[in-house]
Design a protein around this motif. Structure first.
Motif, mmCIF file in Angstrom:
data_model
loop_
_atom_site.group_PDB
_atom_site.id
_atom_site.type_symbol
_atom_site.label_atom_id
_atom_site.label_comp_id
_atom_site.label_asym_id
_atom_site.label_seq_id
_atom_site.Cartn_x
_atom_site.Cartn_y
_atom_site.Cartn_z
ATOM 1 N N UNK A 1 0.817 -1.209 0.000
ATOM 2 C CA UNK A 1 0.000 0.000 0.000
ATOM 3 C C UNK A 1 0.848 1.255 0.000
ATOM 4 N N UNK A 2 0.176 2.400 0.023
ATOM 5 C CA UNK A 2 0.883 3.683 0.034
ATOM 6 C C UNK A 2 1.375 3.978 1.441
ATOM 7 N N UNK A 3 2.686 4.145 1.595
ATOM 8 C CA UNK A 3 3.278 4.374 2.917
ATOM 9 C C UNK A 3 3.277 5.857 3.270
ATOM 10 N N UNK A 4 3.694 6.696 2.351
ATOM 11 C CA UNK A 4 3.803 8.139 2.602
ATOM 12 C C UNK A 4 2.691 8.881 1.867
ATOM 13 N N UNK A 5 1.840 9.632 2.604
ATOM 14 C CA UNK A 5 0.754 10.369 1.940
ATOM 15 C C UNK A 5 1.300 11.421 0.972
ATOM 16 N N UNK B 1 -9.105 5.153 -6.488
ATOM 17 C CA UNK B 1 -10.062 6.258 -6.605
ATOM 18 C C UNK B 1 -9.820 7.331 -5.554
ATOM 19 N N UNK B 2 -9.327 6.919 -4.373
ATOM 20 C CA UNK B 2 -9.022 7.871 -3.305
ATOM 21 C C UNK B 2 -7.624 7.599 -2.772
ATOM 22 N N UNK B 3 -6.993 8.653 -2.227
ATOM 23 C CA UNK B 3 -5.626 8.531 -1.732
ATOM 24 C C UNK B 3 -5.459 9.429 -0.503
ATOM 25 N N UNK B 4 -4.713 8.991 0.533
ATOM 26 C CA UNK B 4 -4.459 9.841 1.696
ATOM 27 C C UNK B 4 -3.514 10.986 1.341
#
Length: 292
Positions: free
Chosen positions: A47-51, A81-84
């Protein structure tokens, strides 16, 4: 003194990818680069570690991307579709990657070792970083056989994972000598390390009890190379010890001579009575002024 103001909203916000606008064009060849493929593989695996970092929304509820252009491209490619995102409070055009500190090889080794000790399989790490498992194993065992003093000298350096396998052929004293020479010469390549090993006396190489034979190199040439390498090490050490003081003296001398030669009265006097001295002064000022 009060607390400094926060630059971002403390908690990341989940924003639609379609509402985030890049602040620059995607570099040509990014999608085919190894770094981009590693980012995609990492997001797929863990997953995405750094926003991402974005500005405050405009009237159309659009956010300008400040940092994370490659990650945003990867997220779009993977269908997110969405990201922090971290929303910046201040309006500024600061480039967040402008002063990026690269991770040293030993820091990377420590992080990989801790990750494996906490139960993450090396195979999963290799998949997340999109590298061969052998690279993870080399980085995991980077400091095996390396003495603490040599490891300390390499602490802030970036070098190949194959360097450890070369250095561990040497005894601790020789390891320190070679690393000092490599750092002083700003040359941490495997080829240079192999050259130092080749020029090392047999009694300083682990497991060797007799003189080595090298194709195309006679015993006399080998002995000469060892002597020259020893002399070179001594010269590097002497230069390193006096470098700081020499630079300081040069800066002070240049400052003094600059003031001296820009004084009209003194320059006229030197031009008339001591032109050779003036030429030398001008040469020192111009040479010291060179930055490259």
């Amino acid at each position: 003194m009060g607390k400094p103001p926060l630059g971002f909203v403390p908690e990341p916000l989940s924003l639609p990818v379609s509402s985030i606008l890049p602040s620059r064009k995607t570099p040509i060849g990014l999608l085919a680069s190894r770094k981009f493929k590693q980012i995609v593989a990492s997001i797929e695996a863990v997953g995405l570690i750094e926003p991402l970092s974005v500005t405050k929304p405009d009237r159309d509820k659009k956010y300008i991307l400040l940092d994370g252009h490659s990650r945003l491209t990867a997220l779009k490619q993977l269908g997110f579709e969405k990201v922090p995102c971290l929303v910046a409070i201040d309006d500024e055009s600061f480039t967040y990657n402008n002063r990026l500190n690269r991770l040293s090889s030993i820091q990377e080794h420590v992080m990989i070792r801790r990750t494996v000790e906490r139960g993450v399989a090396p195979e999963r790490l290799a998949k997340a970083l999109d590298v061969d498992i052998s690279q993870i194993v080399k980085k995991l065992n980077l400091l095996d056989g390396i003495c603490p003093e040599a490891a300390e000298l390499l602490r802030d350096q970036v070098f190949s994972a194959n360097l450890g396998s070369v250095l561990r052929k040497l005894k601790p004293t020789r390891q320190v000598e070679c690393v000092e020479l490599m750092v002083s010469a700003n040359n941490l390549t495997v080829a240079y390390a192999q050259a130092l090993v080749a020029a090392t006396p047999s009694n300083m190489v682990i497991g060797e009890t007799k003189t080595r034979k090298m194709t195309g190199v006679s015993a006399d040439q080998m002995a000469k190379m060892e002597r020259e390498m020893g002399n070179l090490q001594e010269q590097f050490k002497l230069a390193e010890q006096s470098y700081g003081q020499d630079v300081l003296n040069l800066v002070l001398a240049r400052g003094y001579l600059t003031k001296l030669t820009t004084n009209d009265s003194i320059r006229r006097h030197l031009t008339k009575h001591h032109p050779d001295v003036l030429n030398e002064f001008d040469a020192i000022v111009s040479m010291a002024a060179l930055e490259k």
